[in-house]
Design an enzyme around this catalytic site. Structure first.
Site, PDB file in Angstrom:
ATOM      1  CG  ASP A   1      -6.682  -2.006  -4.370  1.00 11.02           C
ATOM      2  OD1 ASP A   1      -7.049  -1.635  -3.849  1.00 11.02           O
ATOM      3  OD2 ASP A   1      -4.896  -2.013  -4.147  1.00 11.02           O
TER       4      ASP A   1
ATOM      5  CG  HIS B   1      -4.903  -2.112  -0.350  1.00  6.69           C
ATOM      6  ND1 HIS B   1      -4.921  -1.757  -2.009  1.00  6.69           N
ATOM      7  CD2 HIS B   1      -5.240  -2.112   0.643  1.00  6.69           C
ATOM      8  CE1 HIS B   1      -3.701  -0.449  -1.378  1.00  6.69           C
ATOM      9  NE2 HIS B   1      -4.341  -0.757   0.125  1.00  6.69           N
TER      10      HIS B   1
ATOM     11  CB  SER C   1      -1.126   0.357   1.206  1.00  3.04           C
ATOM     12  OG  SER C   1      -1.824   1.194   0.904  1.00  3.04           O
TER      13      SER C   1
END
Length: 419
Positions: A327, A361, A234
């Protein structure tokens, strides 16, 4: 007598277990159930219907779930389909050294949903799921500005060195680093904001801090030089990619669900990469009451945002991009494709992209439950991460094997070549 047979009963979390039920009636319908309580006392559970064969047995290697949290043949389905009693929560291990997750597996009557009593449980077994192998060392690091935990694998070494980075949650997260150490990598779980005396927020990335961490890791007698790897997720993947661009010490970078431009400022010595344009007003609350922020960042392809792009073509080492196509936190697939195209335009072949349909994600080690959404201490509402349970589980299992292969391939003497 009904028995649930599990092998092995004690294992690392990235290892599969084999589950078999015996002593049932032919074709008997039962519910298999898994329960685990995290360190905050929150219960996570999963349930699936199975039918015994003519011999009164169920072998999860071959038997298909007929209903419940998943359908079909999924030997580890009870683990990756665990979900919180709360609406949204992430099963996140805190103490990686001294205690495992204790997962209770049970065989229950098929009418358990209507008659939830102790009599409905026919057999149970407890499985220990560890994040560190016997002999892994955990060392607190406070060297200069560096704050983190160094995990050293068992044995003489030296071992390939890896820096492990997470994202906007901040603080220090250890579970992936301890697992990497269990797989033979001397791994530094590195904090970079909201931990001890580090900055409380993460607007700017000072690459020299991460350079200091890389040099520290390479100076350790148990670490194999001349280069290190980075595993990043991330917002941490922005940092990992910046390290790949600016630091000659970095030979292998794994960027999971990340981006290849600056959010905030990225600074290294006399260079500054300024922030991409952001649009907070584009955040939306979906029909589940969850925050979707994937549209908040400007398009890195637009001229107005060219100043924010990381010069990925300057990376001397290899880069592995891992993204999920469901995501909902950011457009990580599009960003990774753009980074790959930027490499190609400059004649570089050091990038690899793994894109997983149905994955969200938070792509984590194998058999981790899908976290569809969870709270963040810096955001008022739970954040929507996305993902489809079965496909996300498959992505986690495949990508973890690829990460380990990638790191082993490139973290050896002479692994950096001119690309």
């Amino acid at each position: 007598m009904v028995r649930i047979i599990v092998h092995p009963k004690t294992a690392l979390v990235d290892e599969p277990v084999y589950i078999r039920v015996t002593g049932l009636l032919p074709n008997q319908l039962v519910v298999l159930q898994a329960k685990v309580t995290n360190e905050k006392g929150e219960l996570f559970f999963s349930e699936a219907f199975y039918k015994a064969d003519e011999g009164g047995e169920i072998d999860l290697e071959h038997a298909a779930a007929l209903g419940g949290d998943y359908l079909g043949i999924h030997p580890m389905g009870l683990f990756w389909s665990l979900k919180s009693e709360k609406t949204f929560s992430r099963l996140l291990k805190q103490d990686v050294m001294n205690s495992p997750f204790l997962v209770q597996l049970s065989v229950c009557d098929s009418d358990i949903f209507f008659k939830d009593s102790p009599a409905s449980v026919k057999a149970s077994e407890t499985v220990e799921r560890w994040y560190s192998a016997p002999g892994v060392q955990r060392i607190q690091i406070r060297e200069g500005r560096i704050r983190g935990i160094l995990f050293i694998p068992p044995g003489e070494g030296p071992f390939p060195g890896v820096i492990d980075l997470f994202g906007f949650i901040g603080g220090l997260i250890e579970f992936r680093a301890s697992l990497l150490a269990s797989r033979g990598f001397a791994t530094l779980a590195l904090a970079y904001f909201d931990y001890e005396d580090l900055p409380k927020r993460s607007e700017d990335v000072d690459v020299e801090y991460f350079e200091e961490a890389a040099d520290f890791l390479l100076s350790h007698p148990k670490v194999l030089g001349p280069s290190i790897g980075v595993v990043s997720l991330s917002q941490g993947a922005q940092v990992g990619l910046a390290m790949a661009v600016f630091l000659k010490q970095v030979a292998a970078t794994v960027c999971i669900s990340g981006f290849f431009f600056s959010v905030g400022c990225i600074k290294y010595r006399n260079e500054t990469i300024h922030s991409i344009n952001t649009f907070p007003e584009r955040a939306r609350i979906n029909n589940l009451g969850l925050l979707e922020i994937h549209s908040m960042l400007g398009n890195p392809q637009e001229e107005a945002n060219k100043h924010a792009l990381l010069p990925v073509e300057r990376a001397q080492g290899h880069i592995l991009f891992i993204v999920g196509e469901k995501d909902y936190n950011m457009n990580s697939k599009a960003y990774a494709e753009q980074a790959m195209e930027q490499l190609r335009r400059h004649g570089k072949s050091n990038g690899t992209l793994l894109s997983y349909p149905g994955a969200g994600h938070l792509i984590e080690p194998p058999y981790s439950p899908l976290c569809l959404a969870s709270p963040n201490p810096r955001i008022r509402r739970p954040v929507f991460w996305g993902g489809e349970t079965v496909l996300h589980a498959e992505a986690q299992e495949h990508s973890w094997k690829e990460i380990l292969k990638f790191l082993r391939r490139h973290l050896s003497p002479g692994s950096i070549s001119k690309l």
